[in-house]
Design an enzyme around this catalytic site. Structure first.
Site, short mmCIF file in Angstrom:
data_model
loop_
_atom_site.label_atom_id
_atom_site.label_comp_id
_atom_site.label_asym_id
_atom_site.label_seq_id
_atom_site.Cartn_x
_atom_site.Cartn_y
_atom_site.Cartn_z
CB SER A 105 -9.13 -6.46 10.23
OG SER A 105 -8.93 -5.59 9.13
CG HIS A 110 -2.01 -1.08 1.11
ND1 HIS A 110 -2.75 -1.51 2.21
CD2 HIS A 110 -2.45 -1.81 0.06
CE1 HIS A 110 -3.59 -2.47 1.82
NE2 HIS A 110 -3.43 -2.67 0.53
C1 BJW Z 1 -3.20 -6.63 16.77
C2 BJW Z 1 -2.62 -5.86 17.77
C3 BJW Z 1 -1.44 -6.37 18.37
C4 BJW Z 1 -4.37 -4.82 17.05
N1 BJW Z 1 -0.95 -7.54 17.96
N2 BJW Z 1 -2.69 -7.78 16.39
C5 BJW Z 1 -16.22 -5.64 -1.96
C6 BJW Z 1 -15.66 -6.91 -1.83
C7 BJW Z 1 -14.31 -7.09 -2.03
C8 BJW Z 1 -13.47 -6.02 -2.33
C9 BJW Z 1 -14.03 -4.77 -2.45
C10 BJW Z 1 -15.38 -4.59 -2.27
N3 BJW Z 1 -15.64 -3.27 -2.43
C11 BJW Z 1 -14.47 -2.64 -2.70
C12 BJW Z 1 -13.48 -3.54 -2.71
C13 BJW Z 1 -12.06 -3.29 -2.95
C14 BJW Z 1 -11.38 -2.67 -1.75
C15 BJW Z 1 -11.67 -3.48 -0.49
O1 BJW Z 1 -11.05 -4.47 -0.21
N4 BJW Z 1 -12.65 -3.03 0.29
C16 BJW Z 1 -13.09 -3.78 1.48
C17 BJW Z 1 -12.88 -2.93 2.72
C18 BJW Z 1 -14.51 -4.16 1.27
N5 BJW Z 1 -9.97 -2.71 -2.06
C19 BJW Z 1 -9.39 -1.76 -2.80
O2 BJW Z 1 -10.01 -0.80 -3.20
C20 BJW Z 1 -7.95 -1.98 -3.18
N6 BJW Z 1 -7.77 -1.82 -4.55
C21 BJW Z 1 -8.37 -2.64 -5.43
O3 BJW Z 1 -9.06 -3.58 -5.08
O4 BJW Z 1 -8.13 -2.32 -6.74
C22 BJW Z 1 -8.89 -3.01 -7.74
C23 BJW Z 1 -10.20 -2.27 -7.90
C24 BJW Z 1 -10.20 -1.05 -8.50
C25 BJW Z 1 -11.43 -0.39 -8.66
C26 BJW Z 1 -12.60 -0.93 -8.16
C27 BJW Z 1 -12.56 -2.16 -7.52
C28 BJW Z 1 -11.34 -2.84 -7.39
C29 BJW Z 1 -7.07 -0.94 -2.51
C30 BJW Z 1 -7.05 -1.06 -1.03
C31 BJW Z 1 -6.19 0.05 -0.44
C32 BJW Z 1 -6.26 0.08 1.09
N7 BJW Z 1 -5.66 1.29 1.55
C33 BJW Z 1 -5.53 1.52 2.97
C34 BJW Z 1 -4.95 2.94 3.19
C35 BJW Z 1 -3.47 2.98 2.87
C36 BJW Z 1 -2.92 4.35 2.99
C37 BJW Z 1 -2.90 4.85 4.43
O5 BJW Z 1 -2.34 4.21 5.34
O6 BJW Z 1 -3.44 5.92 4.63
O7 BJW Z 1 -4.66 0.53 3.56
S1 BJW Z 1 -7.03 1.30 3.89
C38 BJW Z 1 -6.29 0.56 5.33
O8 BJW Z 1 -6.71 -0.82 5.44
C39 BJW Z 1 -4.78 0.51 5.00
C40 BJW Z 1 -4.41 -0.83 5.54
O9 BJW Z 1 -3.21 -1.28 4.96
C41 BJW Z 1 -5.60 -1.68 5.19
C42 BJW Z 1 -5.72 -2.94 5.99
O10 BJW Z 1 -5.94 -2.67 7.33
P1 BJW Z 1 -5.22 -3.57 8.46
O11 BJW Z 1 -3.77 -3.43 8.37
O12 BJW Z 1 -5.75 -4.95 8.40
O13 BJW Z 1 -5.68 -2.81 9.80
P2 BJW Z 1 -7.01 -2.97 10.67
O14 BJW Z 1 -7.11 -1.78 11.54
O15 BJW Z 1 -8.18 -3.29 9.83
O16 BJW Z 1 -6.74 -4.26 11.57
C43 BJW Z 1 -5.77 -4.29 12.58
C44 BJW Z 1 -5.74 -5.68 13.19
O17 BJW Z 1 -4.71 -5.76 14.14
C45 BJW Z 1 -7.04 -6.05 13.93
O18 BJW Z 1 -7.47 -7.33 13.49
C46 BJW Z 1 -6.63 -6.09 15.41
O19 BJW Z 1 -7.34 -7.09 16.14
C47 BJW Z 1 -5.17 -6.43 15.31
N8 BJW Z 1 -4.32 -5.97 16.41
N9 BJW Z 1 -3.38 -4.75 18.01
C48 BJW Z 1 -1.60 -8.23 17.03
N10 BJW Z 1 -0.81 -5.70 19.40
#
Ligand code: BJW
Ligand code: ZN
Length: 247
Positions: free
Chosen positions: A189, A119
């Site tokens: 997540s 990302h």
């Molecule tokens: C601990 C802890 C400790 C806490 N020890 N654990 C419907 C179905 C499927 C897909 C889609 C859909 N509608 C849209 C989409 C596509 C979309 C998507 O997936 N959406 C879903 C949310 C539904 N994806 C995209 O758009 C991606 N692109 C794409 O698909 O392109 C093709 C396309 C183009 C056009 C149309 C459709 C498709 C791009 C995704 C980009 C994500 N960007 C972000 C922001 C990055 C920039 C920034 O930082 O500002 O990335 S969003 C945010 O989420 C960030 C993260 O990398 C990402 C994932 O989050 P992460 O890391 O999992 O964090 P959390 O907070 O969710 O979870 C933390 C976890 O840690 C928790 O489980 C806690 O329990 C745990 N935890 N303390 C261990 N100490």
């Protein structure tokens, strides 16, 4: 130690190719807020409302304010024992791929070298019009919007919702998931695609899949084992159990 299964310890000792997917949770113990849940809010906004191109074009000042706030925070924090354990793992295995969704660069600071940033990286910016990059924007706050020499608006060089991930990096990540013996999914997540498909792919291709998270997630049922707890505690303990006296 009987905290981990014999099977897991055996996998850790015998595997040659290891891949790890990390998410915001691995940096939580360094003081970087995660995206979802209570602490995922900044002011009254959810990350989903800010991390997309439409939001940026509608209100670039607001989106830059969020990124400037996060850049400052990230600049001041340090890798935690979870990051450090993963850098030790890289030295232990002939093939080790660290795939991260995080934009904070903490895996680099911890010493990992084979990192795939899915990302982007929050410290980089690029021009919306011509793509020119920069590493020096937004650290001290800004009085006006940052612009490129071409006049275009600069944006954070990260991947927002609806945008394609860097394709070469994504291909390498799937290749690593398909080819590894052992796959870890740590602190994510696993709701954001396509990253969330990596553990499932690893499983389909025969890897032993281990999840480390403070709570079960949507992909827990794909994992061979889910270890519940903070990654900064579990990862070092795991290494200690597997290689006690060896490293
Ligand atoms: C601990 C802890 C400790 C806490 N020890 N654990 C419907 C179905 C499927 C897909 C889609 C859909 N509608 C849209 C989409 C596509 C979309 C998507 O997936 N959406 C879903 C949310 C539904 N994806 C995209 O758009 C991606 N692109 C794409 O698909 O392109 C093709 C396309 C183009 C056009 C149309 C459709 C498709 C791009 C995704 C980009 C994500 N960007 C972000 C922001 C990055 C920039 C920034 O930082 O500002 O990335 S969003 C945010 O989420 C960030 C993260 O990398 C990402 C994932 O989050 P992460 O890391 O999992 O964090 P959390 O907070 O969710 O979870 C933390 C976890 O840690 C928790 O489980 C806690 O329990 C745990 N935890 N303390 C261990 N100490
Ligand atoms: Zn430009």
């Amino acid at each position: 130690m009987d905290m981990f299964s014999d099977k897991l310890i055996k996998k850790l000792k015998q595997s040659k190719k290891v891949a790890v997917l990390t998410g915001a949770g691995i940096s939580a113990e360094s003081g970087v807020p995660t995206f979802r849940g209570e602490e995922g809010l900044w002011k009254k906004y959810k990350s989903e409302e800010l991390a997309n191109f439409d939001a940026f074009i509608r209100n670039p000042e607001l989106v830059w304010e969020w990124y400037t706030f996060r850049k400052k925070l990230i600049d001041e924090v340090h890798p935690n024992p979870g990051h450090i354990a993963l850098s030790k793992m890289e030295q232990h295995y002939p093939e080790f791929t660290l795939i991260t969704q995080n934009v904070d660069g903490l895996h680099w600071k911890a010493g990992n070298r084979n990192i795939l940033e899915l990302h982007g990286n929050i410290m980089r910016s690029r021009c919306v019009d011509c793509g020119t990059g920069s590493n020096s924007i937004g650290m001290k706050g800004m009085s006006e919007l940052p612009r490129c020499a071409c006049g275009g608006l600069m944006r954070p060089d990260v991947v927002w919702f609806g945008e394609l991930l860097p394709q070469e990096i994504l291909i390498k990540a799937f290749r690593a998931a398909e080819n590894c013996d052992l796959f870890f999914t740590v602190g994510t997540s696993a709701v954001v695609q396509p990253a969330a498909s990596l553990p499932v792919t690893a499983k389909e291709y025969g890897a032993f899949v281990v999840e480390i998270n403070t709570e079960p997630t949507v992909i827990s049922h794909h994992a061979d084992e889910t270890l519940i707890g903070p990654s900064g505690e579990i990862l070092p303990k795991l290494l200690q159990c597997a290689w006690e006296g060896e490293i």
